[in-house]
Scaffold this active site. Structure first.
Site, PDB file in Angstrom:
ATOM      1  N   ASN A  28      20.488 -29.434  16.167  1.00  0.00           N
ATOM      2  CA  ASN A  28      19.034 -29.477  16.279  1.00  0.00           C
ATOM      3  C   ASN A  28      18.425 -29.683  14.905  1.00  0.00           C
ATOM      4  O   ASN A  28      18.967 -29.213  13.902  1.00  0.00           O
ATOM      5  CB  ASN A  28      18.471 -28.202  16.935  1.00  0.00           C
ATOM      6  N   GLY A  43      18.234 -27.488  25.727  1.00  0.00           N
ATOM      7  CA  GLY A  43      18.787 -28.373  26.747  1.00  0.00           C
ATOM      8  C   GLY A  43      18.624 -29.850  26.456  1.00  0.00           C
ATOM      9  O   GLY A  43      19.228 -30.685  27.135  1.00  0.00           O
ATOM     10  N   GLU A  72      18.610 -21.970  18.805  1.00  0.00           N
ATOM     11  CA  GLU A  72      18.812 -21.727  17.378  1.00  0.00           C
ATOM     12  C   GLU A  72      17.495 -21.646  16.607  1.00  0.00           C
ATOM     13  O   GLU A  72      17.502 -21.711  15.371  1.00  0.00           O
ATOM     14  CB  GLU A  72      19.693 -22.832  16.768  1.00  0.00           C
ATOM     15  N   HIS A  91      20.552 -28.947  11.448  1.00  0.00           N
ATOM     16  CA  HIS A  91      21.698 -28.145  11.887  1.00  0.00           C
ATOM     17  C   HIS A  91      22.528 -29.036  12.799  1.00  0.00           C
ATOM     18  O   HIS A  91      22.079 -29.409  13.888  1.00  0.00           O
ATOM     19  CB  HIS A  91      21.240 -26.893  12.630  1.00  0.00           C
ATOM     20  N   HIS A  93      26.758 -30.563  14.043  1.00  0.00           N
ATOM     21  CA  HIS A  93      28.124 -30.147  14.346  1.00  0.00           C
ATOM     22  C   HIS A  93      29.129 -31.255  14.036  1.00  0.00           C
ATOM     23  O   HIS A  93      29.883 -31.687  14.910  1.00  0.00           O
ATOM     24  CB  HIS A  93      28.247 -29.778  15.830  1.00  0.00           C
TER      25      HIS A  93
END
Length: 200
Positions: A28, A43, A72, A91, A93
């Protein structure tokens, strides 16, 4: 400004997915404008995020939009409160960064490989594991980011900050490049050690 913030979030969310910095529902981004935080809705998927999938909250975490913020949001709020100079947060991954954070958790930081990373990031510390979306994760990550612009989160992902979303995004790319280079060097060294063992 609210429309500009949403357009930026959509643009860099799509770019993050396109460049392999996140997948599925993960990751996000957020932008701070005075007392308002614009962040991906819970979502929502970064690959196909639209302006309607951007949530708005205030600095107390109160929802001001028709969609709920990412789980988050506590992480983003804690960083903005700790770092008033920050205007945007990424943020994400990315794969190599997650692997590096897992392998290097006890060491406490990702080795800096390139002069560019040293110039823009100085150091890439690793925050200890805490459950995703928790207040504990928000606090420990904000603590580590007190003196840095990038952090690896053990078994989770990365957080980078900047004055703008563009700056935070490209710092995230730099972290992932650093993690990938470190992993490639580590794998190469391991291969050389195996070859030496076979020759002796």
């Amino acid at each position: 400004m609210s429309r500009i913030a949403k357009v930026q979030l959509v643009k860099y969310s799509h770019l993050a997915h396109e460049r392999g910095l996140t997948a599925a529902f993960g990751g996000n981004l957020s932008v701070k404008n005075e007392n308002l935080i614009f962040i991906k809705a819970t979502g929502a998927v970064m690959d196909d995020l639209l302006e309607g999938g951007v949530a708005v909250i205030d600095m107390d975490g109160r929802q001001l939009s028709g969609v709920r913020p990412s789980s988050e949001y506590r992480l983003h709020l804690a960083i903005y409160k700790r770092r008033p100079d920050v205007g945007a947060i990424a943020h994400l991954h990315p794969s190599y960064s997650i692997v590096a954070a897992t392998l290097l958790e006890e060491r406490g930081s990702l080795p800096i490989v390139t002069p560019e990373a040293e110039l823009y990031l100085r150091e890439i510390p690793i925050a200890p594991f805490r459950p995703a979306g928790s207040e504990e994760l928000a606090e420990v990550t904000a603590d580590v980011l007190g003196g840095y612009d990038a952090v690896l989160m053990a078994r989770h992902g990365i957080v980078t900050v900047g004055r703008s979303l563009r700056e935070a995004f490209y710092k995230a790319e730099l972290v992932e490049e650093s993690a990938k280079l470190w992993y490639m060097m580590r794998s190469g060294n391991a291969g050389n050690e195996r070859k030496n063992q076979m020759l002796t």
